[in-house]
Design a protein around this motif. Structure first.
Motif, mmCIF file in Angstrom:
data_model
loop_
_atom_site.group_PDB
_atom_site.id
_atom_site.type_symbol
_atom_site.label_atom_id
_atom_site.label_comp_id
_atom_site.label_asym_id
_atom_site.label_seq_id
_atom_site.Cartn_x
_atom_site.Cartn_y
_atom_site.Cartn_z
ATOM 1 N N TYR A 1 0.772 -1.148 0.004
ATOM 2 C CA TYR A 1 0.102 -0.058 0.040
ATOM 3 C C TYR A 1 0.787 1.463 -0.063
ATOM 4 C CZ TYR A 1 -3.960 -3.193 0.478
ATOM 5 O OH TYR A 1 -5.090 -3.945 0.394
ATOM 6 N N TYR A 2 2.123 1.066 -0.265
ATOM 7 C CA TYR A 2 3.077 2.272 -0.348
ATOM 8 C C TYR A 2 3.704 2.100 -1.717
ATOM 9 C CZ TYR A 2 2.400 3.529 4.535
ATOM 10 O OH TYR A 2 1.931 3.802 5.914
ATOM 11 N N PRO A 3 3.211 2.437 -2.693
ATOM 12 C CA PRO A 3 3.720 2.414 -4.196
ATOM 13 C C PRO A 3 4.683 3.307 -4.159
ATOM 14 C CG PRO A 3 1.505 3.144 -4.367
ATOM 15 C CD PRO A 3 1.554 2.692 -2.914
ATOM 16 N N HIS A 4 5.643 3.165 -5.117
ATOM 17 C CA HIS A 4 6.964 4.201 -5.299
ATOM 18 C C HIS A 4 6.419 5.480 -5.370
ATOM 19 C CE1 HIS A 4 10.002 1.379 -4.590
ATOM 20 N NE2 HIS A 4 9.648 0.581 -5.659
ATOM 21 N N ASP A 5 5.215 5.878 -6.009
ATOM 22 C CA ASP A 5 5.058 7.036 -6.039
ATOM 23 C C ASP A 5 3.857 7.581 -5.263
ATOM 24 O OD1 ASP A 5 2.742 5.345 -6.799
ATOM 25 O OD2 ASP A 5 2.337 6.562 -8.872
ATOM 26 N N TYR A 6 3.723 6.953 -4.215
ATOM 27 C CA TYR A 6 3.192 7.266 -3.064
ATOM 28 C C TYR A 6 3.336 8.780 -2.571
ATOM 29 C CZ TYR A 6 1.339 7.428 1.654
ATOM 30 O OH TYR A 6 0.566 7.487 2.968
ATOM 31 N N GLY A 7 2.280 9.512 -2.660
ATOM 32 C CA GLY A 7 2.141 11.249 -2.623
ATOM 33 C C GLY A 7 3.350 11.637 -1.589
ATOM 34 N N PRO A 8 3.285 11.589 -0.365
ATOM 35 C CA PRO A 8 3.917 11.700 0.713
ATOM 36 C C PRO A 8 5.692 11.781 0.421
ATOM 37 C CG PRO A 8 2.088 10.868 1.735
ATOM 38 C CD PRO A 8 1.950 10.489 0.180
ATOM 39 N N TYR A 9 5.991 10.629 -0.302
ATOM 40 C CA TYR A 9 7.192 10.541 -0.455
ATOM 41 C C TYR A 9 7.703 11.601 -1.447
ATOM 42 C CZ TYR A 9 7.044 5.758 1.248
ATOM 43 O OH TYR A 9 6.956 4.450 2.088
ATOM 44 N N LEU A 10 6.967 12.047 -2.179
ATOM 45 C CA LEU A 10 7.179 12.972 -3.317
ATOM 46 C C LEU A 10 7.078 14.472 -2.883
ATOM 47 C CD1 LEU A 10 5.300 11.067 -6.124
ATOM 48 C CD2 LEU A 10 7.747 10.957 -5.622
ATOM 49 N N GLY A 11 6.187 14.565 -1.785
ATOM 50 C CA GLY A 11 5.769 15.946 -1.605
ATOM 51 C C GLY A 11 6.744 16.846 -1.117
ATOM 52 N N THR A 12 7.821 16.167 -0.269
ATOM 53 C CA THR A 12 8.798 17.224 0.624
ATOM 54 C C THR A 12 9.994 17.086 -0.267
ATOM 55 O OG1 THR A 12 9.495 15.348 1.718
ATOM 56 C CG2 THR A 12 7.647 16.328 2.667
ATOM 57 N N GLN A 13 10.124 16.737 -1.582
ATOM 58 C CA GLN A 13 11.560 17.255 -1.896
ATOM 59 C C GLN A 13 11.949 18.318 -1.995
ATOM 60 O OE1 GLN A 13 10.522 15.086 -5.578
ATOM 61 N NE2 GLN A 13 11.055 13.344 -4.917
ATOM 62 N N VAL A 14 13.194 18.959 -1.740
ATOM 63 C CA VAL A 14 13.630 20.213 -1.863
ATOM 64 C C VAL A 14 13.565 20.589 -3.395
ATOM 65 C CG1 VAL A 14 15.713 21.489 -1.249
ATOM 66 C CG2 VAL A 14 15.017 19.696 0.191
ATOM 67 N N GLN A 15 13.023 21.541 -3.544
ATOM 68 C CA GLN A 15 12.849 21.940 -4.904
ATOM 69 C C GLN A 15 14.027 23.043 -5.366
ATOM 70 O OE1 GLN A 15 10.258 20.994 -6.984
ATOM 71 N NE2 GLN A 15 9.156 19.973 -5.407
ATOM 72 N N ALA A 16 14.746 22.848 -6.587
ATOM 73 C CA ALA A 16 15.648 23.574 -7.048
ATOM 74 C C ALA A 16 14.832 24.649 -7.664
ATOM 75 C CB ALA A 16 16.703 23.099 -7.835
#
Ligand SMILES: [Zn+2]
Length: 315
Positions: free
Chosen positions: A61-76
């Motif tokens: 239930y935690y696929p690789h594109d699971y939202g919270p994993y992506l949501g906090t990337q430091v944006q350049a």
């Protein structure tokens, strides 16, 4: 689906068995199979998903594109609209959403549970904190390590004892994902300096919106959310693990009822509008500010769907 093992879990507060079923819901975020029942302990009132996917089968239930994993990337230097960016900077100063609100503390040692790709570690390091993280997703943990921070890749349960205790431990929207919250909170307490602060955010299942939207409540997030805390039950769980609850901030945001309404629209076939509303919490915009006055009132009476708690280890 056949290899998803479910297990029957008793109340983590060791209450005598006796649960009241509340509702049955599905994974609405990723659309993965399975139906999950939410029950309330008749003794203490703690609401939990039961039976729960076992820790081993939960990764489904935690696929690789699971939202919270992506949501906090430091944006350049994100190519975002300039006007909106400056508006947001000013607004952030004026409005207090309470989402990651911390007590005023001198910089020291901080641990973030579920640090995702490290954005919050990065922010606190810039303020002089010596930061460490724990992150279940190997990809997200690697991203956080690439920023230069020590991050344990794995569960809190498997994380080794730190070399030195912490002054502050934070976890943003993490506690509700843990299989054994009392055990986890006891472990964190052992890693903490006397008088240290624990700051956690979690959905508020005691809010009116949870009762109105039921299985369509956005923050129900089945089956990833295993426990559904209220003001009353979060205090019980913390106290069982030896923490003193100092304060609860009900966050001044109303994104969850909007996204929940999106789920309702999808159910009745209005998929396009529904989808737009569901994406709302991930990309809050001017509406977040427009709804702010209403959110302040709702928060003042403990009726927003997210809370940030401050707890302390007794000296
Ligand atoms: Zn109980």
């Amino acid at each position: 689906m056949s290899d998803i093992a479910l297990e029957d879990i008793g109340c983590p507060l060791n209450c005598p068995r006796g649960d009241e079923p509340i509702l049955t819901g599905r994974d609405l975020i990723n659309g993965l199979p399975g139906a999950f029942t939410i029950v309330r302990c008749r003794t203490c009132g703690l609401v939990r998903t039961n039976p729960q996917p076992t820790p081993a089968s939960m990764s489904f239930y935690y696929p690789h594109d699971y939202g919270p994993y992506l949501g906090t990337q430091v944006q350049a230097a994100a190519p975002r609209r300039k006007l909106f960016a400056s508006f947001r900077r000013v607004a952030r100063k004026l409005f207090e959403f309470n989402a990651t609100r911390l007590p005023k503390l001198p910089a020291g040692r901080m641990l973030e549970i579920g640090c995702a790709s490290g954005a919050f570690l990065h922010k606190m390091a810039a303020e002089g904190w010596q930061v460490e993280g724990i992150e279940f997703s190997a990809n997200a943990a690697a991203a956080a390590r690439a920023l230069g921070y020590p991050v344990h890749s794995g569960s809190l349960e498997t994380a080794p004892m730190p070399s030195e205790p912490f002054d502050l431990i934070v976890g943003w929207m993490v506690l509700e994902h843990l299989h054994d919250p009392v055990l986890a909170l006891k472990k964190l307490k052992a890693w903490m300096k006397p008088g240290g602060w624990l700051v956690l955010s979690t959905p508020n299942a005691g809010a009116l919106e949870a009762r109105v939207f039921r299985d369509s409540w956005y923050a129900l997030h089945l089956p990833n959310h295993l426990y559904h805390y209220s003001k009353k039950t979060i205090r019980l769980v913390l106290s069982k693990a030896g923490w003193e609850l100092e304060k609860i901030h009900f966050q001044r945001v109303l994104v969850d009822p909007i996204a929940s309404f999106g789920y309702v629209l999808q159910k009745i076939g209005m998929s396009r509008l529904g989808y737009k509303l569901i994406k709302f919490p991930e990309q809050p915009g001017y509406w977040t500010y427009a709804l702010y006055p209403l959110a302040v009132v709702a928060a003042a009476i403990g009726q927003t769907g997210r809370m940030t708690i401050w707890a302390r280890k007794a000296r």
